[in-house]
Each structure stands twice: as structure tokens, then as C-alpha cells.
Design a protein around this motif. Structure first.
Motif, mmCIF file in Angstrom:
data_model
loop_
_atom_site.group_PDB
_atom_site.id
_atom_site.type_symbol
_atom_site.label_atom_id
_atom_site.label_comp_id
_atom_site.label_asym_id
_atom_site.label_seq_id
_atom_site.Cartn_x
_atom_site.Cartn_y
_atom_site.Cartn_z
ATOM 1 N N SER A 20 19.615 4.815 -27.389
ATOM 2 C CA SER A 20 18.210 4.416 -27.206
ATOM 3 C C SER A 20 17.534 5.362 -26.240
ATOM 4 O O SER A 20 18.131 5.769 -25.235
ATOM 5 C CB SER A 20 18.124 3.004 -26.614
ATOM 6 O OG SER A 20 18.851 2.091 -27.380
ATOM 7 N N ALA A 57 22.698 -2.821 -36.391
ATOM 8 C CA ALA A 57 22.320 -3.183 -35.020
ATOM 9 C C ALA A 57 21.207 -4.230 -35.009
ATOM 10 O O ALA A 57 21.065 -4.986 -34.056
ATOM 11 C CB ALA A 57 21.878 -1.932 -34.259
ATOM 12 N N CYS A 96 31.771 10.497 -28.179
ATOM 13 C CA CYS A 96 30.432 10.986 -27.863
ATOM 14 C C CYS A 96 30.003 10.596 -26.450
ATOM 15 O O CYS A 96 29.366 11.393 -25.747
ATOM 16 C CB CYS A 96 29.440 10.457 -28.888
ATOM 17 S SG CYS A 96 27.879 11.312 -28.826
ATOM 18 N N SER A 97 30.352 9.376 -26.039
ATOM 19 C CA SER A 97 29.892 8.949 -24.710
ATOM 20 C C SER A 97 30.524 9.836 -23.630
ATOM 21 O O SER A 97 29.866 10.181 -22.640
ATOM 22 C CB SER A 97 30.219 7.472 -24.465
ATOM 23 O OG SER A 97 31.597 7.244 -24.550
ATOM 24 N N ASN A 98 31.776 10.253 -23.825
ATOM 25 C CA ASN A 98 32.395 11.163 -22.841
ATOM 26 C C ASN A 98 31.747 12.539 -22.898
ATOM 27 O O ASN A 98 31.510 13.156 -21.857
ATOM 28 C CB ASN A 98 33.906 11.261 -23.083
ATOM 29 C CG ASN A 98 34.613 10.084 -22.454
ATOM 30 O OD1 ASN A 98 34.767 10.027 -21.232
ATOM 31 N ND2 ASN A 98 34.990 9.111 -23.264
ATOM 32 N N TYR A 144 24.932 -3.655 -30.412
ATOM 33 C CA TYR A 144 25.945 -2.720 -30.919
ATOM 34 C C TYR A 144 27.288 -2.954 -30.260
ATOM 35 O O TYR A 144 27.385 -3.748 -29.354
ATOM 36 C CB TYR A 144 25.498 -1.272 -30.712
ATOM 37 C CG TYR A 144 24.831 -0.970 -29.372
ATOM 38 C CD1 TYR A 144 25.570 -0.657 -28.257
ATOM 39 C CD2 TYR A 144 23.426 -1.036 -29.238
ATOM 40 C CE1 TYR A 144 24.966 -0.386 -27.043
ATOM 41 C CE2 TYR A 144 22.806 -0.760 -28.033
ATOM 42 C CZ TYR A 144 23.573 -0.444 -26.932
ATOM 43 O OH TYR A 144 22.960 -0.186 -25.738
ATOM 44 N N LYS A 167 26.664 4.815 -21.374
ATOM 45 C CA LYS A 167 27.877 4.292 -20.731
ATOM 46 C C LYS A 167 29.083 5.078 -21.227
ATOM 47 O O LYS A 167 29.260 5.269 -22.431
ATOM 48 C CB LYS A 167 28.037 2.816 -21.089
ATOM 49 C CG LYS A 167 29.299 2.187 -20.561
ATOM 50 C CD LYS A 167 29.280 0.686 -20.750
ATOM 51 C CE LYS A 167 30.526 0.079 -20.157
ATOM 52 N NZ LYS A 167 31.500 -0.308 -21.154
ATOM 53 N N GLU A 219 35.902 4.406 -22.491
ATOM 54 C CA GLU A 219 37.232 5.000 -22.396
ATOM 55 C C GLU A 219 37.642 5.515 -23.778
ATOM 56 O O GLU A 219 37.551 4.768 -24.761
ATOM 57 C CB GLU A 219 38.215 3.946 -21.902
ATOM 58 C CG GLU A 219 39.385 4.555 -21.186
ATOM 59 C CD GLU A 219 40.379 3.488 -20.767
ATOM 60 O OE1 GLU A 219 40.030 2.303 -20.725
ATOM 61 O OE2 GLU A 219 41.537 3.883 -20.509
ATOM 62 N N LEU A 243 23.663 2.193 -39.601
ATOM 63 C CA LEU A 243 24.003 1.828 -38.219
ATOM 64 C C LEU A 243 22.870 1.023 -37.588
ATOM 65 O O LEU A 243 23.091 0.013 -36.924
ATOM 66 C CB LEU A 243 24.218 3.094 -37.373
ATOM 67 C CG LEU A 243 25.610 3.683 -37.329
ATOM 68 C CD1 LEU A 243 25.595 4.984 -36.545
ATOM 69 C CD2 LEU A 243 26.581 2.693 -36.682
ATOM 70 N N LEU A 244 21.650 1.487 -37.819
ATOM 71 C CA LEU A 244 20.490 0.780 -37.258
ATOM 72 C C LEU A 244 20.333 -0.598 -37.892
ATOM 73 O O LEU A 244 20.087 -1.580 -37.192
ATOM 74 C CB LEU A 244 19.217 1.595 -37.487
ATOM 75 C CG LEU A 244 18.818 2.533 -36.365
ATOM 76 C CD1 LEU A 244 17.556 3.291 -36.730
ATOM 77 C CD2 LEU A 244 18.588 1.765 -35.052
ATOM 78 N N ALA A 288 18.060 0.109 -21.744
ATOM 79 C CA ALA A 288 17.409 1.418 -21.958
ATOM 80 C C ALA A 288 16.006 1.297 -22.569
ATOM 81 O O ALA A 288 15.036 1.808 -22.003
ATOM 82 C CB ALA A 288 18.307 2.324 -22.800
ATOM 83 N N GLU A 329 18.543 -5.651 -31.178
ATOM 84 C CA GLU A 329 19.284 -4.392 -31.378
ATOM 85 C C GLU A 329 20.569 -4.514 -30.561
ATOM 86 O O GLU A 329 20.549 -4.379 -29.338
ATOM 87 C CB GLU A 329 18.456 -3.187 -30.934
ATOM 88 C CG GLU A 329 19.119 -1.877 -31.322
ATOM 89 C CD GLU A 329 18.161 -0.695 -31.244
ATOM 90 O OE1 GLU A 329 17.373 -0.492 -32.196
ATOM 91 O OE2 GLU A 329 18.195 0.009 -30.222
ATOM 92 N N GLY A 356 36.099 7.261 -25.744
ATOM 93 C CA GLY A 356 34.954 7.408 -26.656
ATOM 94 C C GLY A 356 34.603 8.884 -26.827
ATOM 95 O O GLY A 356 34.462 9.614 -25.846
#
Ligand code: FAD
Length: 393
Positions: free
Chosen positions: A194, A107, A221-223, A393, A214, A217, A103-104, A264, A391, A219
Motif C-alpha cells: 500500500s 484482499a 520481497c519484504s526482506n 492480506y 514489515k 521472516e 491478489l487485490l 499504511a 483490504e 519473506g
């Protein structure tokens, strides 16, 4: 069927039988006979204390198994068994470290080649915690950074690690492991976020960090992260990232370009420089958002003195104004950017949504052309020198 388990093993071909691991293991999980030094799967708690003390690296061997190898089996080995196919779930667990690394790498691919840390960057700690042995952080606070009617929810979340060591450098990320399983019945993969606070903590000398997240919608993990409230506990992997780091050289000049939560790491860079007593090289930021009320940290950012951070806050949806994107402002400021490009102390950082790369690259190409240079050649030389970082994404 048994749940797959990641079993800790010792490579008998490499082990020099010094027994340091056995003496170090705090739970007595390591033992030996005349033949081999072995790990008892029933006792090993994955504390990793034995890993750094091993002089050969033979201790750092793992196999995903449904039935752990017994002590008797391990005593009889002349070499380690190959990894058996134990089904897709265990393969997924085994591959997690590689997933985060991939993933990194993905990115960072916008940098145009192998990413390299700034020469003066401090040495980062990485992979201290993983999905099998996460750090448990406690939420100290969660604050909305964007206005209710901006259409975008970005939150500032503070995580406290208590007595667990969790050293981070500015520019590193952590993995948040959302609880539960997905529609396929498999545990959720961690998502990277980050760190937006400097190395000495969100609050100086506290073992805490900040994230800037952030809400997407639908998502997963973000939620989960945006719904966390004070006192909640979170499983954290990491830290991750060894190249998107800030130079420790105080004379280094930083040109930072971001959108949204890409700000971030730059919050962390700026706070680090603000907290350093000695005067430091200048910093310039091009920060794009739709409107001021959807730009994370708009208020605090405006309070950072221009002599420390030259700010270009760029808006694409200001009522009554023409749409402006970061690349437009970069072109308007090409004289300043040309001067920065000519200075070997300048480091460039680009962070945010992948979509921003194309316009930023175009602006750099045009600015380089204006001084008779070929941007890709310049960029590649900067990247190889650890001075060009992406970086997205
Ligand atoms: P997922 O569940 O993974 O979904 C992915 C996307 O699909 C989302 O956009 C979601 O809207 C959409 N989706 C999912 N399900 C549905 C559905 N049923 N219908 C329609 N759409 C759907 N993010 C930050 O906020 N802050 C950071 O600082 C940050 N740093 C990062 C650093 C790195 C190095 C990387 C690689 C990523 C970073 N991210 C950051 C992004 C973050 O890791 C996640 O990708 C992001 O939060 C979305 O994860 P999620 O689990 O909420 O979405």
C-alpha cells in the motif's frame, strides 16, 4: 530454446486502418501494407504510446511467443492467431496482470461482495507499469518505525520516480518486483504494498511515494525491500487498485480500523486531509498493535490533533494491562460507532492482517444488533454505495 516474449500485435478484424498508431509510435515499430497495420517485434519497446490513441482498441493485443511473428506473417492475417502453449514460464509472464488483479480481489473479499469505489473518489490511474516495463524508482530513505526490541521490524521507505509519471491516489498499492529467480528458476512475482503517502507525494509536490513494509521472516520481497538503502534502484509495477480509495468529498466521515502495516493507507488518508486547506469531515481510527513501540508511526500519529483524527490505539501486550484488541475498543466505543453508522456520510475502511476481520465483523454485528439492525444488510448496502471497504492480506 528462445526466451518467451510478449509480442505486441494489432487485431486485423477490428483495426479501421486509420494509421494513428503508426504516426504516434516514437520508434517506427508500426508499419502497414495494403492489407494490415502491424507491429515489428524487433523494434517495439513497449512504450505503450500507441495504446491510448487507437480509436478501436484493436492495438491492445498481445501473444506470448518463443519466435515472434514476422511482418510477412502479420501482413497475411485475416484474424489474430490464438495463443499457443509456449510453456509454463511464458504463461506465468502472460498471467501476471491477472495475478495482481486476483491478489487485490482476494484482499478485498472480506467486504462480502463486489468492491466499489466511493462515489466522490478521484479517478485512479492503474497498470501504467508492469513486469515487462517496470518503473525504476530510486530509494530516497529507509527508516525503522518500530523499536529494535519490539520483535517486529516495520520500515518507512521513500521511493522517488524522477521524471517517470507515477500518479497514485491514497489507498492504491504498487507492485515491487524483487530481483532474481526463485528455487524453481522462475522470476519472482511482484508483491503488493500500500502507498502510505498522499497523492501529492511524501513530500508535497515531489514525485515520490512512501511505503510501510514489515520484514517477514524468510519473506522474499519484504526482506529485499527492508534491506534497500538510499540510492538503490527498485523495479515497480502498478499503480494498482480502483476501489479502496478515499472519498474526495471533504464532508465524508472516515471510520478506519487497522492493525500493523494496515495503517499504511490510513496514513495517506490522514495526510491528505491534513494538507487540504478546507475543513473536512471527522476521522476516527482503531489501530491495534502489541505494544506502542511496535505500532508504526506511534510518535507522528500522536501529534495529529484529535479534532482531525479521533485515535484509539489499542494494545494486546502492554505489561500489567489486560489484552485489548480493536474489536474490544470498538465495543467500548459503540455509542460513537452507532452514531457514525447512522450517518450516510460515513465510510468504513478495514485494513491489515486477514485475522482481524472476524473480530471486527463480530463487533459490528453486535453494535448493529444493539440498534435493531442486521449488520450484513447494513454492510452490503454500504458496500454497494461505495462506503464499506476491506483490504486484508
Ligand atoms: P514470501 O516470500 O511471499 O513469503 C510469504 C510468507 O511465507 C511470509 O510470511 C514468510 O515469512 C513465509 N515464508 C517464506 N519462506 C519461508 C520459509 N522458507 N520458511 C518459513 N516461512 C517462510 N505488506 C506490507 O508489509 N505493507 C503493506 O503496505 C502491504 N500492503 C499490501 C496490500 C495488498 C493489497 C496485499 C495483497 C498485500 C500487502 N502486503 C503488505 C503484503 C505483501 O504483499 C507481502 O505479501 C509480504 O510482504 C510478504 O511477502 P514476502 O515476499 O516477504 O514473503
Amino acid at each position: 530454446m528462445n526466451q518467451p516474449l510478449k509480442q505486441h500485435l494489432i487485431d486485423p478484424e477490428i483495426c479501421i486502418r486509420c494509421y494513428t498508431c503508426e504516426m504516434t509510435c516514437p520508434v517506427g515499430a508500426i508499419t502497414h501494407d495494403d492489407n494490415n497495420v502491424v507491429v515489428d517485434a524487433a523494434n517495439c519497446n513497449f512504450c505503450m504510446d500507441c495504446i491510448p490513441v487507437c480509436p478501436t482498441g484493436s492495438i491492445d493485443e498481445w501473444r506470448v511467443v518463443t519466435v515472434p511473428y514476422s511482418l510477412e506473417e502479420q501482413f497475411s492475417w485475416a484474424e489474430l492467431p490464438v495463443q499457443q502453449d509456449v510453456g509454463s514460464e511464458s504463461e506465468q509472464i502472460e498471467a501476471l496482470d491477472e495475478v495482481m488483479a486476483a491478489l487485490l480481489a482476494d484482499a478485498h473479499k472480506g467486504a462480502g461482495g463486489k468492491a466499489k469505489a466511493p462515489a466522490s473518489a478521484a479517478k485512479p490511474s492503474v497498470n501504467l507499469y508492469n513486469i515487462g516495463k517496470p518503473a525504476i524508482a530510486k530509494v530516497q530513505g529507509s527508516y525503522r518505525l518500530t523499536s529494535e526490541d519490539s520483535g517486529t521490524e516495520v520500515r518507512h521507505i521513500i521511493l522517488d520516480f524522477g521524471a517517470q509519471p507515477f500518479p497514485v491516489l491514497e489507498g492504491q498499492s504498487i507492485g515491487i518486483i524483487p530481483p532474481g529467480v526463485g528455487a524453481d528458476g522462475k522470476p519472482h512475482l511482484p508483491r503488493l504494498y500500500s502507498v502510505s503517502s498522499p497523492r501529492d507525494g511524501e513530500r508535497p509536490n515531489y514525485n515520490n511515494i512512501a511505503l510501510t513494509v514489515k520484514r517477514e521472516e524468510h519473506g522474499t520481497c519484504s526482506n529485499y525491500v527492508c534491506n534497500l538503502r538510499k540510492g538503490d534502484e527498485v523495479s515497480v509495477a502498478g499503480p494498482f487498485g480502483a476501489t479502496f480509495l478515499m472519498p474526495d468529498d471533504p464532508s465524508a466521515r472516515l471510520l478506519m480500523i487497522c492493525t500493523g502495516t494496515g495503517s499504511a493507507p490510513f496514513r495517506a488518508f490522514t495526510m491528505r486531509r491534513q494538507r487540504m486547506a478546507a475543513s473536512s469531515g471527522d476521522m476516527m481510527i482503531f489501530f491495534g498493535a502489541r505494544t506502542p513501540d511496535s505500532l508504526p508511526y506511534f510518535g507522528p500519529l500522536n501529534k495529529v490533533p484529535e479534532r482531525l483524527l479521533k485515535k484509539h490505539l489499542v494494545f494486546s501486550r502492554l505489561p500489567g494491562a489486560e489484552k485489548e484488541y480493536v474489536q474490544d475498543r470498538m465495543m467500548a466505543e459503540q455509542e460513537a460507532i452507532t452514531e457514525l453508522l447512522a450517518d450516510p456520510d460515513t465510510h468504513i475502511y478495514i485494513c491489515g492482517l486477514r485475522g482481524m476481520e472476524e473480530g471486527v465483523e463480530r463487533a459490528f454485528s453486535q453494535i448493529a444488533e444493539g440498534i435493531g439492525e442486521h449488520w450484513e444488510t447494513m454492510r452490503d448496502a454500504m458496500r454497494v454505495a461505495g462506503r464499506y471497504h476491506v483490504e486484508t492480506y
